[in-house]
Scaffold this motif. Structure first.
Motif, PDB file in Angstrom:
ATOM      1  N   GLY A 370      68.148  54.252  36.994  1.00 38.92           N
ATOM      2  CA  GLY A 370      68.101  52.896  37.536  1.00 38.92           C
ATOM      3  C   GLY A 370      66.721  52.320  37.322  1.00 38.92           C
ATOM      4  N   VAL A 371      66.518  51.116  37.806  1.00 38.32           N
ATOM      5  CA  VAL A 371      65.281  50.409  37.475  1.00 38.32           C
ATOM      6  C   VAL A 371      64.191  50.662  38.521  1.00 38.32           C
ATOM      7  N   ARG A 372      62.965  50.714  38.047  1.00 39.84           N
ATOM      8  CA  ARG A 372      61.787  50.884  38.913  1.00 39.84           C
ATOM      9  C   ARG A 372      60.722  49.879  38.505  1.00 39.84           C
ATOM     10  N   THR A 373      60.014  49.318  39.478  1.00 39.90           N
ATOM     11  CA  THR A 373      58.836  48.536  39.117  1.00 39.90           C
ATOM     12  C   THR A 373      57.734  49.546  38.803  1.00 39.90           C
ATOM     13  N   VAL A 374      56.842  49.192  37.935  1.00 34.51           N
ATOM     14  CA  VAL A 374      55.700  50.066  37.664  1.00 34.51           C
ATOM     15  C   VAL A 374      54.421  49.307  37.984  1.00 34.51           C
ATOM     16  N   ILE A 375      53.331  50.059  38.162  1.00 35.55           N
ATOM     17  CA  ILE A 375      52.061  49.438  38.524  1.00 35.55           C
ATOM     18  C   ILE A 375      51.698  48.374  37.487  1.00 35.55           C
ATOM     19  N   ALA A 376      51.433  47.164  37.973  1.00 36.19           N
ATOM     20  CA  ALA A 376      51.183  46.058  37.051  1.00 36.19           C
ATOM     21  C   ALA A 376      49.700  45.746  36.934  1.00 36.19           C
ATOM     22  N   VAL A 377      49.004  45.797  38.053  1.00 42.74           N
ATOM     23  CA  VAL A 377      47.573  45.468  38.057  1.00 42.74           C
ATOM     24  C   VAL A 377      46.849  46.447  38.968  1.00 42.74           C
ATOM     25  N   GLY A 378      45.804  47.097  38.447  1.00 44.48           N
ATOM     26  CA  GLY A 378      45.022  48.011  39.280  1.00 44.48           C
ATOM     27  C   GLY A 378      45.919  49.030  39.934  1.00 44.48           C
ATOM     28  N   SER A 379      46.016  48.979  41.258  1.00 43.24           N
ATOM     29  CA  SER A 379      46.900  49.911  41.958  1.00 43.24           C
ATOM     30  C   SER A 379      47.985  49.153  42.718  1.00 43.24           C
ATOM     31  N   THR A 380      48.352  47.975  42.230  1.00 36.66           N
ATOM     32  CA  THR A 380      49.423  47.227  42.899  1.00 36.66           C
ATOM     33  C   THR A 380      50.550  46.893  41.919  1.00 36.66           C
ATOM     34  N   TYR A 381      51.724  46.652  42.500  1.00 36.75           N
ATOM     35  CA  TYR A 381      52.928  46.482  41.694  1.00 36.75           C
ATOM     36  C   TYR A 381      53.143  45.052  41.206  1.00 36.75           C
ATOM     37  N   ALA A 382      52.847  44.099  42.072  1.00 30.92           N
ATOM     38  CA  ALA A 382      53.194  42.726  41.720  1.00 30.92           C
ATOM     39  C   ALA A 382      52.081  41.793  42.148  1.00 30.92           C
ATOM     40  N   THR A 383      51.967  40.712  41.426  1.00 31.08           N
ATOM     41  CA  THR A 383      50.949  39.728  41.758  1.00 31.08           C
ATOM     42  C   THR A 383      51.605  38.347  41.774  1.00 31.08           C
ATOM     43  N   ARG A 384      51.245  37.557  42.731  1.00 30.90           N
ATOM     44  CA  ARG A 384      51.843  36.215  42.857  1.00 30.90           C
ATOM     45  C   ARG A 384      51.443  35.352  41.674  1.00 30.90           C
ATOM     46  N   THR A 385      52.415  34.748  41.037  1.00 26.37           N
ATOM     47  CA  THR A 385      52.081  33.926  39.882  1.00 26.37           C
ATOM     48  C   THR A 385      51.233  32.723  40.269  1.00 26.37           C
ATOM     49  N   SER A 386      51.470  32.187  41.453  1.00 27.71           N
ATOM     50  CA  SER A 386      50.757  30.979  41.847  1.00 27.71           C
ATOM     51  C   SER A 386      49.271  31.251  42.080  1.00 27.71           C
ATOM     52  N   GLU A 387      48.915  32.529  42.113  1.00 26.62           N
ATOM     53  CA  GLU A 387      47.528  32.844  42.402  1.00 26.62           C
ATOM     54  C   GLU A 387      46.634  32.902  41.163  1.00 26.62           C
ATOM     55  N   LEU A 388      47.214  32.788  39.985  1.00 32.56           N
ATOM     56  CA  LEU A 388      46.362  32.766  38.787  1.00 32.56           C
ATOM     57  C   LEU A 388      45.456  31.549  38.866  1.00 32.56           C
ATOM     58  N   VAL A 389      44.154  31.771  38.770  1.00 28.80           N
ATOM     59  CA  VAL A 389      43.248  30.634  38.988  1.00 28.80           C
ATOM     60  C   VAL A 389      42.266  30.441  37.841  1.00 28.80           C
ATOM     61  N   ASN A 390      41.869  29.211  37.727  1.00 32.11           N
ATOM     62  CA  ASN A 390      40.848  28.855  36.757  1.00 32.11           C
ATOM     63  C   ASN A 390      39.514  28.801  37.487  1.00 32.11           C
ATOM     64  N   LEU A 391      38.635  29.711  37.120  1.00 29.92           N
ATOM     65  CA  LEU A 391      37.332  29.742  37.771  1.00 29.92           C
ATOM     66  C   LEU A 391      36.267  29.664  36.687  1.00 29.92           C
ATOM     67  N   LYS A 392      35.388  28.712  36.817  1.00 29.59           N
ATOM     68  CA  LYS A 392      34.347  28.478  35.802  1.00 29.59           C
ATOM     69  C   LYS A 392      34.968  28.390  34.408  1.00 29.59           C
ATOM     70  N   GLY A 393      36.155  27.798  34.347  1.00 29.43           N
ATOM     71  CA  GLY A 393      36.777  27.589  33.045  1.00 29.43           C
ATOM     72  C   GLY A 393      37.510  28.805  32.492  1.00 29.43           C
ATOM     73  N   THR A 394      37.509  29.897  33.228  1.00 29.01           N
ATOM     74  CA  THR A 394      38.207  31.089  32.763  1.00 29.01           C
ATOM     75  C   THR A 394      39.398  31.343  33.668  1.00 29.01           C
ATOM     76  N   LEU A 395      40.541  31.661  33.050  1.00 33.82           N
ATOM     77  CA  LEU A 395      41.725  31.954  33.843  1.00 33.82           C
ATOM     78  C   LEU A 395      41.649  33.401  34.302  1.00 33.82           C
ATOM     79  N   ILE A 396      41.615  33.615  35.610  1.00 30.25           N
ATOM     80  CA  ILE A 396      41.526  35.000  36.087  1.00 30.25           C
ATOM     81  C   ILE A 396      42.644  35.310  37.071  1.00 30.25           C
ATOM     82  N   ASN A 397      42.937  36.583  37.161  1.00 27.51           N
ATOM     83  CA  ASN A 397      43.972  37.068  38.059  1.00 27.51           C
ATOM     84  C   ASN A 397      43.303  37.617  39.320  1.00 27.51           C
TER      85      ASN A 397
END
Ligand SMILES: [Zn+2]
Length: 493
Positions: A370-397
């Motif tokens: 069956g299906v499993r989520t796998v670690i996506a970022v660092g040590s966490t599984y999921a990250t909110r899409t709305s949280e992607l931000v532009n800081l000093k002109g760079t898009l960061i997570n």
């Protein structure tokens, strides 16, 4: 690490490490688990075949009584014969939260020949939306039975002992939130579980039924609670307070930290504090769940990935943010769910709002398919899409920032803030600020340097570090959970 609690005839249990062999042994030892024809132990092909069959029937239900999809399919020229199985799913458009939120009633199935099982059983509300307005999500009697089975199989994945003593630490909120009520239902579906409730939450002066964190701590201590469920940052704060008071939490075996990411350092911190209160090797786990799946996907072991306990209810895809195409296993994209056996609110190719990755490989820890989520970022599984931000002109997570700061030793509480060099001048430069409440006795200068080094390495930006008392970051008497990332910059209109 996590354990399987294998029951012994004298009412105690053996702790076994999670391996496919021990998982079998554990399941065989509990008749209700042994006799359950659990699809997670079927072959991938058989699971997929079952899902295709379920999906076909779901589509018949949709054509019969789903206002939204019938309208959208008509607009796009999609005919019933076009969709034969899950491979045809890509012919359907993605459904975004805003579409569902605009007309939730149109997403509720209205079958032409309803039975008793089509009556409404309950309404949950999705929260955390950008508009702040909770959206109703209807479950019929049919649906709730499916969710109970999901919970039963989720408990089985957790390897919990039969007759466990449970503590529900979700707040008794003003809006029916999935956390509190599913944690209640876990008490119902566990094997001989008994449940206690903290009943904290936002008070309603007309009926003062809500209770304090001190009350919740008393209940844990007096009931000798073994399994806890709740929101990660709330439970951590409760643990910190209990540790300072020298409470006896020695019965704690397993904590389900839900509702937000619980990175590695946070888990270790909670574990260490519980050990200081007498607990022996407690497991702090981070399941992934959301209202639209009516439950959560548990880990079978530390960072094993989160198992979908209900392949008979849901089909998961990861889709490309730009094109909406299905992505292969392991690639990060938008988490997308399709209901394949629901009679109330029905969503097809629904974008949950998180970025993540999945795999269909047999789990090396427990042997489930069956299906499993796998670690996506660092040590966490999921990250909110709305949280992607532009800081000093760079898009960061921000998840990367969060993971780095949370995993810095000596950080007790933290908050990451995007602000302006001069808060009164909206055109001044962006600034990255980290508020930190340090552990007692930590060298603050070193801590500041370490956070700066970590963030410069991670996102090539030097943060301003400010040390503050922990209540300034998160006050559990006021907020449901800690807000780890705040964007304080004035909005461009
Ligand atoms: Zn597993």
């Amino acid at each position: 690490m996590s354990f399987l609690f294998l029951p012994k005839s004298d009412g105690t249990y053996d702790r076994l490490p999670v391996t496919p062999e021990n998982t079998r042994k554990y399941i065989e030892s509990i008749p209700l688990y042994r006799d359950d024809d659990d699809p997670l132990f079927w072959s991938q092909d058989r699971i997929r075949e079952m899902q295709d069959q379920s999906f076909k029937r779901q589509m018949e239900w949709v054509w019969d009584g789903h206002d939204y999809y019938k309208r959208v399919f008509a607009e796009q020229g999609i005919e019933p014969g076009d969709i034969q199985g899950l491979d045809d799913l890509e012919k359907l458009p993605l459904t975004y939260k805003k579409e569902y939120m605009a007309e939730p009633d149109s997403f509720k199935l209205k079958p032409s020949e309803p039975t008793l099982y089509d009556w409404d059983f309950e309404i949950a509300y999705t929260t955390g939306s950008t508009t702040g307005m909770p959206t109703p999500f209807w479950s019929t009697i049919h649906d709730v039975h499916g969710v109970w089975q999901l919970l039963f199989r989720g408990i089985k994945i957790g390897g919990l002992p039969p007759n466990a003593r449970l503590m529900n630490l979700f707040p008794l909120g003003p809006v029916p939130h999935i956390g509190f009520f599913r944690a209640r239902d876990i008490g119902i579906m566990g094997v001989g579980f008994s449940s206690s409730f903290g009943a904290t939450g936002m008070t309603y002066p007309e009926f003062p039924v809500h209770r304090s964190m001190d009350y919740a701590m008393d209940v844990i201590e007096n009931s000798k609670a073994q399994i806890w469920l709740g929101i990660a940052s709330f439970m951590r704060r409760l643990i910190m307070k209990a540790e300072a008071e020298g409470r006896d939490f020695s019965s704690t075996l397993h904590i389900q930290a839900l509702g937000e990411a619980c990175p590695q350092a946070m888990r270790e911190d909670m574990k260490r504090r519980l050990q200081n209160m007498g607990a022996e090797e407690p497991f702090v786990s981070n399941s992934y769940g959301f209202t639209e799946m009516q439950g959560a996907m548990p880990e079978c072991d530390d960072f094993s990935g989160c198992h979908d306990p209900a392949p008979n209810l849901y089909f998961f895809e990861i889709v490309d943010e730009e094109t909406g195409r299905r992505l292969p296993d392991g690639e990060r994209g938008l988490i997308c769910i399709t209901h394949i056996n629901r009679r109330g609110t029905v969503l097809l190719r629904y974008i949950v709002g998180d970025l993540g990755a999945i795999t269909h490989e047999t789990c090396p820890h427990c042997g489930r398919n069956g299906v499993r989520t796998v670690i996506a970022v660092g040590s966490t599984y999921a990250t909110r899409t709305s949280e992607l931000v532009n800081l000093k002109g760079t898009l960061i997570n921000p998840e990367i920032l969060r993971d780095e700061v949370a995993n810095t030793r000596g950080v007790k509480e933290y908050q990451i803030i995007f602000t302006k060099k001069d808060p009164d001048d909206p055109y001044s430069l962006d600034e990255l600020m980290v508020k930190v409440s340090p552990e007692e006795g930590f060298d603050m200068e070193k801590l500041e340097q370490e956070i700066q080094t970590r963030l410069i390495t991670a996102v090539e930006m030097r943060p301003r570090v400010e040390f503050v008392p922990m209540e300034e970051i998160y006050d559990p008497t006021v907020a449901l959970k800690a807000y780890r990332v705040l964007d304080m910059r004035p909005r461009d209109e």
